[in-house]
Design a protein around this motif. Sequence first.
Motif, PDB file in Angstrom:
ATOM      1  N   THR A   1     -64.580 -16.639  95.302  1.00 18.38           N
ATOM      2  CA  THR A   1     -64.984 -15.340  95.705  1.00 18.38           C
ATOM      3  C   THR A   1     -64.952 -15.499  94.050  1.00 18.38           C
ATOM      4  N   VAL A   2     -63.726 -15.791  93.439  1.00 18.23           N
ATOM      5  CA  VAL A   2     -63.987 -15.988  91.658  1.00 18.23           C
ATOM      6  C   VAL A   2     -65.069 -16.680  90.920  1.00 18.23           C
ATOM      7  N   ALA A   3     -65.128 -17.605  91.490  1.00 16.65           N
ATOM      8  CA  ALA A   3     -66.080 -18.203  90.811  1.00 16.65           C
ATOM      9  C   ALA A   3     -67.930 -17.984  90.874  1.00 16.65           C
ATOM     10  N   GLU A   4     -67.623 -16.803  91.622  1.00 15.11           N
ATOM     11  CA  GLU A   4     -68.597 -16.292  91.831  1.00 15.11           C
ATOM     12  C   GLU A   4     -69.148 -14.564  91.446  1.00 15.11           C
ATOM     13  N   LEU A   5     -68.049 -14.949  91.104  1.00 17.67           N
ATOM     14  CA  LEU A   5     -68.040 -13.638  90.064  1.00 17.67           C
ATOM     15  C   LEU A   5     -68.851 -13.386  88.334  1.00 17.67           C
ATOM     16  N   SER A   6     -69.835 -12.914  88.200  1.00 20.82           N
ATOM     17  CA  SER A   6     -70.024 -12.177  86.954  1.00 20.82           C
ATOM     18  C   SER A   6     -70.144 -10.829  86.684  1.00 20.82           C
ATOM     19  N   ILE A   7     -69.850 -10.248  84.939  1.00 19.12           N
ATOM     20  CA  ILE A   7     -69.702  -9.624  85.281  1.00 19.12           C
ATOM     21  C   ILE A   7     -71.276  -9.762  83.444  1.00 19.12           C
ATOM     22  N   GLU A   8     -72.133  -8.532  83.980  1.00 15.51           N
ATOM     23  CA  GLU A   8     -73.138  -8.290  83.098  1.00 15.51           C
ATOM     24  C   GLU A   8     -72.830  -6.908  81.753  1.00 15.51           C
ATOM     25  N   SER A   9     -72.837  -6.806  80.831  1.00 17.85           N
ATOM     26  CA  SER A   9     -72.367  -5.955  80.081  1.00 17.85           C
ATOM     27  C   SER A   9     -73.270  -6.192  79.427  1.00 17.85           C
ATOM     28  N   PHE A  10     -74.029  -4.282  79.259  1.00 11.57           N
ATOM     29  CA  PHE A  10     -75.137  -4.456  77.901  1.00 11.57           C
ATOM     30  C   PHE A  10     -74.681  -3.988  77.094  1.00 11.57           C
ATOM     31  N   PHE A  11     -74.965  -3.717  75.614  1.00 11.37           N
ATOM     32  CA  PHE A  11     -74.878  -3.571  74.431  1.00 11.37           C
ATOM     33  C   PHE A  11     -75.977  -2.976  73.555  1.00 11.37           C
ATOM     34  N   PRO A  12     -75.928  -1.974  73.126  1.00 10.10           N
ATOM     35  CA  PRO A  12     -77.213  -1.114  72.144  1.00 10.10           C
ATOM     36  C   PRO A  12     -77.650  -2.216  71.432  1.00 10.10           C
ATOM     37  N   ALA A  13     -79.095  -2.454  71.600  1.00  8.07           N
ATOM     38  CA  ALA A  13     -79.411  -3.287  70.509  1.00  8.07           C
ATOM     39  C   ALA A  13     -80.504  -2.225  69.032  1.00  8.07           C
ATOM     40  N   ASP A  14     -79.462  -1.204  68.860  1.00  5.28           N
ATOM     41  CA  ASP A  14     -80.237  -0.506  68.281  1.00  5.28           C
ATOM     42  C   ASP A  14     -79.317   0.764  67.238  1.00  5.28           C
ATOM     43  N   ALA A  15     -79.561   1.544  66.722  1.00  5.68           N
ATOM     44  CA  ALA A  15     -78.211   2.849  66.171  1.00  5.68           C
ATOM     45  C   ALA A  15     -79.390   3.976  67.307  1.00  5.68           C
ATOM     46  N   VAL A  16     -80.239   3.894  67.358  1.00  3.21           N
ATOM     47  CA  VAL A  16     -80.779   4.852  68.848  1.00  3.21           C
ATOM     48  C   VAL A  16     -80.162   4.992  69.953  1.00  3.21           C
ATOM     49  N   THR A  17     -79.559   3.924  70.106  1.00  2.00           N
ATOM     50  CA  THR A  17     -78.942   3.989  71.508  1.00  2.00           C
ATOM     51  C   THR A  17     -77.764   3.449  71.589  1.00  2.00           C
ATOM     52  N   ALA A  18     -77.453   3.657  70.638  1.00  4.35           N
ATOM     53  CA  ALA A  18     -75.863   4.151  70.221  1.00  4.35           C
ATOM     54  C   ALA A  18     -75.024   5.109  69.755  1.00  4.35           C
ATOM     55  N   ASP A  19     -75.955   5.996  69.219  1.00  4.04           N
ATOM     56  CA  ASP A  19     -75.974   7.043  68.599  1.00  4.04           C
ATOM     57  C   ASP A  19     -76.350   8.118  70.255  1.00  4.04           C
ATOM     58  N   PHE A  20     -77.157   7.663  71.445  1.00  3.65           N
ATOM     59  CA  PHE A  20     -77.309   8.421  72.447  1.00  3.65           C
ATOM     60  C   PHE A  20     -76.049   8.200  72.993  1.00  3.65           C
ATOM     61  N   LEU A  21     -75.656   6.854  73.487  1.00  2.00           N
ATOM     62  CA  LEU A  21     -74.212   6.989  74.692  1.00  2.00           C
ATOM     63  C   LEU A  21     -73.296   7.270  73.729  1.00  2.00           C
ATOM     64  N   ARG A  22     -73.003   6.989  72.565  1.00  4.37           N
ATOM     65  CA  ARG A  22     -71.475   7.710  72.053  1.00  4.37           C
ATOM     66  C   ARG A  22     -71.763   8.976  71.176  1.00  4.37           C
ATOM     67  N   GLY A  23     -72.193   9.231  72.082  1.00  2.00           N
ATOM     68  CA  GLY A  23     -72.589  10.634  70.977  1.00  2.00           C
ATOM     69  C   GLY A  23     -73.107  11.988  71.612  1.00  2.00           C
ATOM     70  N   ILE A  24     -74.085  11.560  72.987  1.00  2.00           N
ATOM     71  CA  ILE A  24     -74.897  13.079  73.677  1.00  2.00           C
ATOM     72  C   ILE A  24     -73.932  12.236  75.608  1.00  2.00           C
ATOM     73  N   GLY A  25     -74.420  10.830  75.377  1.00  2.00           N
ATOM     74  CA  GLY A  25     -74.074  11.051  77.131  1.00  2.00           C
ATOM     75  C   GLY A  25     -74.842  10.830  77.740  1.00  2.00           C
ATOM     76  N   LEU A  26     -74.832  10.647  79.303  1.00  2.00           N
ATOM     77  CA  LEU A  26     -76.319  10.478  79.885  1.00  2.00           C
ATOM     78  C   LEU A  26     -76.291  11.946  80.606  1.00  2.00           C
TER      79      LEU A  26
END
Length: 262
Positions: A235-260
Amino acid sequence: MTSAKQRPVGELLRQWREQRRLSQLDLSIQADISTRHLSFVETGRSAPSREMVLHLAEELEVPLRERNRLLLAAGFAPVYGETSMDAPEMTAVRTAVRQILAGHEPYPAAVVDRRWNMVDSNASIALFTAGIPPELLTPPVNVLRLSLHPDGLAPRIVNLGEWRAHLLGRLRREIAVTADQGLRDLYEELVAYPCSDPEPHLENEVVVPLRIMHNGTELKFLSMVATFGTPADITVAELSIESFFPADAVTADFLRGIGLDR
């Protein structure tokens, strides 16, 4: 992959060797055994010990699940457990996973199993699942199907051709590594989904981004995959964690400042 109970261990080891594109000489050198002995094992003229089965499986990078099948084919008991994520023994694993997911907020992250079914996620994954029909969100939720299905996230992906090629390429590589029939079936399903986007052109990209539209704003993400470094449980061997990071300032500002809720 055909059940190990129905085929001799030698045939299965040969199949894995050929899957890895290694000659008998290559593997014998890598495993520090004679080519003659390896040949005898593969043809059934020599019965490998439990230690030899595990040694060859390690050199061939056979997944833990398939190592158990090799052992069964050779007449030995499996050595790798497959523990439910809810079991007490998995407390440390669950805690580590939840820390990663929570610590990644406000950016999306999800945990998937070997078949790309979602095991867990953080709250920000709602950015990707917003507006998805309930039938695609009924567990087990397959994140590749969710991404590429014409009723899923696909209509919101700005660079669907690029992202589709990226995901299908990853899936093909995983099939080559695991020889998993379930993944082959998933690939055949996904590749049949319609996609009118042009062939990808990645000359100016460092990595393939995921670009999606969310309430009129284009958001751009990079993704990273994390796995456990020394798994001794299937079970542990077959787990993967996919993490998404902002690739530009627009995305970073949107997620940090405005939210979903924008």
